[in-house]
Design a protein around this motif. Sequence first.
Motif, PDB file in Angstrom:
ATOM      1  N   LEU A  34      20.918  37.776 -10.819  1.00 56.98           N
ATOM      2  CA  LEU A  34      20.428  36.871 -11.752  1.00 56.98           C
ATOM      3  C   LEU A  34      19.510  36.059 -11.249  1.00 56.98           C
ATOM      4  O   LEU A  34      18.529  35.598 -11.719  1.00 56.98           O
ATOM      5  CB  LEU A  34      21.616  35.892 -12.409  1.00 56.98           C
ATOM      6  CG  LEU A  34      22.563  36.786 -13.305  1.00 56.98           C
ATOM      7  CD1 LEU A  34      23.904  36.105 -13.500  1.00 56.98           C
ATOM      8  CD2 LEU A  34      22.037  37.108 -14.311  1.00 56.98           C
ATOM      9  N   LEU A  35      19.881  35.389 -10.011  1.00 58.76           N
ATOM     10  CA  LEU A  35      18.928  34.605  -9.360  1.00 58.76           C
ATOM     11  C   LEU A  35      17.650  35.133  -9.078  1.00 58.76           C
ATOM     12  O   LEU A  35      16.309  34.821  -9.047  1.00 58.76           O
ATOM     13  CB  LEU A  35      19.418  33.833  -8.239  1.00 58.76           C
ATOM     14  CG  LEU A  35      20.597  32.856  -8.272  1.00 58.76           C
ATOM     15  CD1 LEU A  35      21.105  32.465  -7.246  1.00 58.76           C
ATOM     16  CD2 LEU A  35      19.921  31.625  -9.072  1.00 58.76           C
ATOM     17  N   ALA A  36      17.578  36.370  -8.490  1.00 60.87           N
ATOM     18  CA  ALA A  36      16.504  37.151  -8.384  1.00 60.87           C
ATOM     19  C   ALA A  36      15.573  37.473  -9.329  1.00 60.87           C
ATOM     20  O   ALA A  36      14.380  37.379  -9.406  1.00 60.87           O
ATOM     21  CB  ALA A  36      17.099  38.507  -7.323  1.00 60.87           C
ATOM     22  N   ARG A  37      16.203  37.995 -10.394  1.00 66.85           N
ATOM     23  CA  ARG A  37      15.445  38.368 -11.796  1.00 66.85           C
ATOM     24  C   ARG A  37      14.911  36.941 -12.436  1.00 66.85           C
ATOM     25  O   ARG A  37      13.825  36.869 -13.043  1.00 66.85           O
ATOM     26  CB  ARG A  37      16.338  38.907 -12.779  1.00 66.85           C
ATOM     27  CG  ARG A  37      15.763  39.502 -14.139  1.00 66.85           C
ATOM     28  CD  ARG A  37      14.607  40.105 -13.998  1.00 66.85           C
ATOM     29  NE  ARG A  37      13.660  40.350 -15.148  1.00 66.85           N
ATOM     30  CZ  ARG A  37      12.436  40.459 -15.170  1.00 66.85           C
ATOM     31  NH1 ARG A  37      11.605  40.372 -14.265  1.00 66.85           N
ATOM     32  NH2 ARG A  37      11.750  40.696 -16.306  1.00 66.85           N
ATOM     33  N   ALA A  38      15.900  35.766 -12.349  1.00 68.79           N
ATOM     34  CA  ALA A  38      14.985  34.573 -12.851  1.00 68.79           C
ATOM     35  C   ALA A  38      14.058  34.103 -12.095  1.00 68.79           C
ATOM     36  O   ALA A  38      13.128  33.417 -12.740  1.00 68.79           O
ATOM     37  CB  ALA A  38      16.276  33.593 -12.808  1.00 68.79           C
ATOM     38  N   THR A  39      13.951  34.326 -10.738  1.00 69.78           N
ATOM     39  CA  THR A  39      12.694  33.962  -9.971  1.00 69.78           C
ATOM     40  C   THR A  39      11.595  34.772 -10.375  1.00 69.78           C
ATOM     41  O   THR A  39      10.608  34.128 -10.604  1.00 69.78           O
ATOM     42  CB  THR A  39      13.124  34.078  -8.703  1.00 69.78           C
ATOM     43  OG1 THR A  39      14.232  33.349  -8.112  1.00 69.78           O
ATOM     44  CG2 THR A  39      11.845  33.944  -7.790  1.00 69.78           C
ATOM     45  N   SER A  51      15.840  32.894 -20.079  1.00 69.24           N
ATOM     46  CA  SER A  51      16.981  32.549 -20.868  1.00 69.24           C
ATOM     47  C   SER A  51      18.064  33.514 -20.346  1.00 69.24           C
ATOM     48  O   SER A  51      17.730  34.508 -19.842  1.00 69.24           O
ATOM     49  CB  SER A  51      16.702  32.858 -22.299  1.00 69.24           C
ATOM     50  OG  SER A  51      16.773  34.415 -22.329  1.00 69.24           O
ATOM     51  N   LEU A  52      19.405  32.915 -20.336  1.00 70.90           N
ATOM     52  CA  LEU A  52      20.553  33.610 -19.766  1.00 70.90           C
ATOM     53  C   LEU A  52      20.692  34.886 -20.708  1.00 70.90           C
ATOM     54  O   LEU A  52      21.101  36.045 -20.046  1.00 70.90           O
ATOM     55  CB  LEU A  52      21.832  32.754 -20.056  1.00 70.90           C
ATOM     56  CG  LEU A  52      21.675  31.644 -19.030  1.00 70.90           C
ATOM     57  CD1 LEU A  52      23.152  31.004 -19.369  1.00 70.90           C
ATOM     58  CD2 LEU A  52      21.841  31.963 -17.558  1.00 70.90           C
ATOM     59  N   ARG A  53      20.427  35.098 -21.774  1.00 69.67           N
ATOM     60  CA  ARG A  53      20.561  36.292 -22.673  1.00 69.67           C
ATOM     61  C   ARG A  53      19.597  37.127 -22.444  1.00 69.67           C
ATOM     62  O   ARG A  53      19.896  38.370 -22.451  1.00 69.67           O
ATOM     63  CB  ARG A  53      20.299  36.001 -24.288  1.00 69.67           C
ATOM     64  CG  ARG A  53      20.434  36.953 -25.144  1.00 69.67           C
ATOM     65  CD  ARG A  53      20.604  36.386 -26.621  1.00 69.67           C
ATOM     66  NE  ARG A  53      21.774  35.461 -26.903  1.00 69.67           N
ATOM     67  CZ  ARG A  53      22.917  36.105 -27.390  1.00 69.67           C
ATOM     68  NH1 ARG A  53      22.982  37.469 -27.597  1.00 69.67           N
ATOM     69  NH2 ARG A  53      24.081  35.285 -27.553  1.00 69.67           N
ATOM     70  N   GLN A  54      18.244  36.950 -22.206  1.00 72.16           N
ATOM     71  CA  GLN A  54      17.207  37.935 -21.678  1.00 72.16           C
ATOM     72  C   GLN A  54      17.565  38.220 -20.337  1.00 72.16           C
ATOM     73  O   GLN A  54      17.397  39.474 -20.008  1.00 72.16           O
ATOM     74  CB  GLN A  54      15.819  37.117 -21.562  1.00 72.16           C
ATOM     75  CG  GLN A  54      14.984  37.959 -21.167  1.00 72.16           C
ATOM     76  CD  GLN A  54      14.673  39.190 -22.110  1.00 72.16           C
ATOM     77  OE1 GLN A  54      14.627  38.893 -23.570  1.00 72.16           O
ATOM     78  NE2 GLN A  54      14.809  40.339 -21.804  1.00 72.16           N
ATOM     79  N   LEU A  55      18.258  37.379 -19.496  1.00 74.44           N
ATOM     80  CA  LEU A  55      18.683  38.061 -18.199  1.00 74.44           C
ATOM     81  C   LEU A  55      19.688  39.040 -18.175  1.00 74.44           C
ATOM     82  O   LEU A  55      19.438  40.258 -17.546  1.00 74.44           O
ATOM     83  CB  LEU A  55      19.090  36.746 -17.375  1.00 74.44           C
ATOM     84  CG  LEU A  55      18.166  35.809 -16.534  1.00 74.44           C
ATOM     85  CD1 LEU A  55      18.725  34.581 -15.935  1.00 74.44           C
ATOM     86  CD2 LEU A  55      17.399  36.600 -15.646  1.00 74.44           C
TER      87      LEU A  55
END
Length: 208
Positions: free
Chosen positions: A15-20, A32-36
Amino acid sequence: MTDQPYHHGKLREALLARATEIIEEAGVGGLSLRQLARDLGVSHAAPGKHFRDKLALLDALALDGFRGMNVRIMEASEAAGDHRSRFVRIARAYVDFAVSHPVLLAVMHSTKHHPDASDELRSIGEDGLRVARALIAEAQGAGELAPGDCEMLALICFVSLHGAAVLAAGNLLDGTSIDSLTVATTDLLWAGMVAGMPAPQGASGIGA
Protein backbone atom coordinates in the motif's frame (compact mmCIF):
# COMPACT_ATOMS: atom_id res chain seq x y z
CA MET A 1 -10.78 -10.39 -5.62
CA THR A 2 -8.67 -11.62 -2.70
CA ASP A 3 -5.79 -10.36 -0.66
CA GLN A 4 -3.96 -13.70 -0.74
CA PRO A 5 -0.74 -12.20 -2.18
CA TYR A 6 -0.44 -10.16 1.03
CA HIS A 7 -1.24 -12.77 3.68
CA HIS A 8 2.27 -12.63 5.09
CA GLY A 9 2.33 -9.04 6.23
CA LYS A 10 3.13 -7.54 2.84
CA LEU A 11 -0.07 -5.58 2.28
CA ARG A 12 1.01 -2.56 4.32
CA GLU A 13 4.29 -2.31 2.43
CA ALA A 14 2.50 -2.74 -0.89
CA LEU A 15 0.00 0.00 0.00
CA LEU A 16 2.77 2.43 0.90
CA ALA A 17 4.76 1.62 -2.23
CA ARG A 18 1.75 2.11 -4.51
CA ALA A 19 0.70 5.26 -2.64
CA THR A 20 4.17 6.70 -3.23
CA GLU A 21 3.84 6.00 -6.94
CA ILE A 22 0.41 7.63 -7.07
CA ILE A 23 1.43 10.87 -5.38
CA GLU A 24 4.44 11.11 -7.72
CA GLU A 25 2.12 10.62 -10.72
CA ALA A 26 -1.02 12.50 -9.68
CA GLY A 27 -0.34 14.29 -6.41
CA VAL A 28 -2.10 13.78 -3.10
CA GLY A 29 -5.46 14.55 -4.73
CA GLY A 30 -5.22 11.34 -6.74
CA LEU A 31 -4.72 9.18 -3.66
CA SER A 32 -7.50 7.17 -2.05
CA LEU A 33 -7.67 3.94 -0.08
CA ARG A 34 -10.36 2.61 -2.42
CA GLN A 35 -8.18 3.22 -5.47
CA LEU A 36 -5.23 1.57 -3.76
CA ALA A 37 -7.36 -1.50 -3.10
CA ARG A 38 -8.36 -1.66 -6.78
CA ASP A 39 -4.78 -1.21 -7.93
CA LEU A 40 -3.52 -4.01 -5.68
CA GLY A 41 -6.46 -6.33 -6.36
CA VAL A 42 -7.64 -6.58 -2.77
CA SER A 43 -11.01 -5.97 -1.15
CA HIS A 44 -12.06 -2.38 -0.52
CA ALA A 45 -11.94 -3.08 3.22
CA ALA A 46 -8.40 -4.50 3.21
CA PRO A 47 -6.48 -1.17 3.40
CA GLY A 48 -8.56 -0.21 6.44
CA LYS A 49 -6.85 -2.96 8.41
CA HIS A 50 -3.66 -0.88 8.24
CA PHE A 51 -4.80 2.72 7.78
CA ARG A 52 -8.01 4.08 9.26
CA ASP A 53 -8.21 6.85 6.65
CA LYS A 54 -6.23 8.81 4.07
CA LEU A 55 -4.54 10.97 6.71
CA ALA A 56 -3.23 7.86 8.48
CA LEU A 57 -1.82 6.67 5.17
CA LEU A 58 -0.15 10.04 4.54
CA ASP A 59 1.21 10.00 8.09
CA ALA A 60 2.82 6.61 7.41
CA LEU A 61 4.22 7.81 4.08
CA ALA A 62 5.71 10.87 5.77
CA LEU A 63 7.22 8.73 8.54
CA ASP A 64 8.92 6.47 6.01
CA GLY A 65 10.15 9.51 4.10
CA PHE A 66 11.65 11.17 7.16
CA ARG A 67 13.28 7.91 8.26
CA GLY A 68 14.98 7.54 4.89
CA MET A 69 16.06 11.17 4.78
CA ASN A 70 17.26 11.21 8.38
CA VAL A 71 19.48 8.19 7.78
CA ARG A 72 21.29 10.18 5.08
CA ILE A 73 21.57 13.25 7.29
CA MET A 74 22.91 11.25 10.25
CA GLU A 75 25.47 9.48 8.09
CA ALA A 76 26.63 12.86 6.77
CA SER A 77 26.85 14.29 10.28
CA GLU A 78 28.80 11.33 11.68
CA ALA A 79 31.31 11.12 8.82
CA ALA A 80 34.92 12.05 9.51
CA GLY A 81 35.90 15.66 9.02
CA ASP A 82 35.77 19.07 10.61
CA HIS A 83 32.57 20.89 11.48
CA ARG A 84 32.40 22.84 8.24
CA SER A 85 32.84 19.80 5.99
CA ARG A 86 30.20 17.91 7.96
CA PHE A 87 27.88 20.91 7.63
CA VAL A 88 28.30 20.83 3.84
CA ARG A 89 27.65 17.06 3.75
CA ILE A 90 24.47 17.48 5.82
CA ALA A 91 23.29 20.17 3.41
CA ARG A 92 24.03 17.99 0.39
CA ALA A 93 22.21 15.04 1.98
CA TYR A 94 19.07 17.12 2.47
CA VAL A 95 19.20 18.80 -0.94
CA ASP A 96 19.86 15.52 -2.77
CA PHE A 97 16.87 13.90 -1.07
CA ALA A 98 14.67 16.93 -1.72
CA VAL A 99 15.53 17.08 -5.41
CA SER A 100 15.08 13.32 -5.84
CA HIS A 101 11.73 13.19 -4.01
CA PRO A 102 10.07 16.63 -4.32
CA VAL A 103 6.46 15.43 -4.10
CA LEU A 104 7.16 13.10 -1.19
CA LEU A 105 9.06 15.87 0.61
CA ALA A 106 6.09 18.21 0.25
CA VAL A 107 3.83 15.50 1.70
CA MET A 108 6.28 14.93 4.56
CA HIS A 109 6.34 18.57 5.63
CA SER A 110 2.64 19.30 5.09
CA THR A 111 1.53 16.15 6.93
CA LYS A 112 3.92 16.84 9.82
CA HIS A 113 2.18 20.19 10.35
CA HIS A 114 -1.36 18.80 10.10
CA PRO A 115 -3.29 19.26 13.37
CA ASP A 116 -3.93 15.51 13.54
CA ALA A 117 -0.39 14.38 12.73
CA SER A 118 0.90 11.61 14.98
CA ASP A 119 3.29 12.46 17.80
CA GLU A 120 5.82 10.09 16.24
CA LEU A 121 5.74 12.02 12.96
CA ARG A 122 6.07 15.38 14.70
CA SER A 123 9.13 14.09 16.56
CA ILE A 124 10.91 12.33 13.72
CA GLY A 125 10.17 15.30 11.47
CA GLU A 126 12.39 17.45 13.69
CA ASP A 127 15.37 15.07 13.76
CA GLY A 128 17.12 16.74 10.83
CA LEU A 129 16.98 20.13 12.51
CA ARG A 130 18.18 18.58 15.76
CA VAL A 131 21.24 17.23 13.97
CA ALA A 132 21.96 20.65 12.47
CA ARG A 133 21.50 22.38 15.85
CA ALA A 134 23.88 19.94 17.52
CA LEU A 135 26.58 20.49 14.91
CA ILE A 136 26.23 24.28 15.13
CA ALA A 137 26.46 24.10 18.92
CA GLU A 138 29.59 21.93 18.66
CA ALA A 139 31.20 24.42 16.28
CA GLN A 140 30.29 27.30 18.59
CA GLY A 141 31.77 25.45 21.54
CA ALA A 142 34.97 24.91 19.56
CA GLY A 143 35.19 28.63 18.81
CA GLU A 144 34.66 28.12 15.07
CA LEU A 145 31.32 29.93 15.02
CA ALA A 146 30.15 33.01 16.89
CA PRO A 147 27.70 32.53 19.76
CA GLY A 148 24.07 32.60 18.73
CA ASP A 149 20.66 30.96 18.92
CA CYS A 150 21.31 27.48 17.53
CA GLU A 151 17.62 26.82 16.96
CA MET A 152 17.20 29.97 14.87
CA LEU A 153 20.44 29.37 12.98
CA ALA A 154 19.45 25.80 12.11
CA LEU A 155 16.06 27.04 10.90
CA ILE A 156 17.69 29.68 8.69
CA CYS A 157 19.94 27.00 7.19
CA PHE A 158 16.95 24.76 6.53
CA VAL A 159 14.93 27.54 4.89
CA SER A 160 17.83 28.50 2.64
CA LEU A 161 18.62 24.97 1.52
CA HIS A 162 14.98 23.96 1.16
CA GLY A 163 14.38 26.95 -1.09
CA ALA A 164 17.34 26.00 -3.28
CA ALA A 165 16.12 22.42 -3.53
CA VAL A 166 12.58 23.45 -4.47
CA LEU A 167 13.89 25.70 -7.23
CA ALA A 168 16.16 22.92 -8.51
CA ALA A 169 13.35 20.35 -8.47
CA GLY A 170 11.24 22.74 -10.53
CA ASN A 171 14.06 23.33 -13.05
CA LEU A 172 14.07 27.02 -12.12
CA LEU A 173 17.80 27.60 -11.67
CA ASP A 174 18.43 28.76 -15.25
CA GLY A 175 21.35 26.44 -15.81
CA THR A 176 22.99 26.77 -12.40
CA SER A 177 23.84 23.33 -11.04
CA ILE A 178 22.26 22.39 -7.75
CA ASP A 179 25.65 21.28 -6.41
CA SER A 180 27.29 24.64 -7.11
CA LEU A 181 24.29 26.41 -5.56
CA THR A 182 24.45 24.16 -2.49
CA VAL A 183 28.16 24.89 -2.04
CA ALA A 184 27.62 28.65 -2.47
CA THR A 185 24.70 28.58 -0.03
CA THR A 186 26.63 26.67 2.62
CA ASP A 187 29.63 29.01 2.18
CA LEU A 188 27.39 32.01 2.76
CA LEU A 189 25.58 30.43 5.71
CA TRP A 190 28.84 29.40 7.38
CA ALA A 191 30.38 32.83 6.87
CA GLY A 192 27.29 34.40 8.42
CA MET A 193 27.49 32.11 11.44
CA VAL A 194 31.20 32.92 11.83
CA ALA A 195 30.36 36.63 11.82
CA GLY A 196 27.54 36.13 14.32
CA MET A 197 23.91 37.10 14.54
CA PRO A 198 23.13 40.83 14.27
CA ALA A 199 22.19 42.71 17.41
CA PRO A 200 18.45 43.26 17.91
CA GLN A 201 17.06 46.47 16.43
CA GLY A 202 17.44 49.36 18.84
CA ALA A 203 20.58 47.99 20.48
CA SER A 204 23.32 50.55 20.65
CA GLY A 205 26.15 48.05 20.40
CA ILE A 206 27.82 49.76 23.39
CA GLY A 207 28.53 47.60 26.41
CA ALA A 208 26.95 48.52 29.72
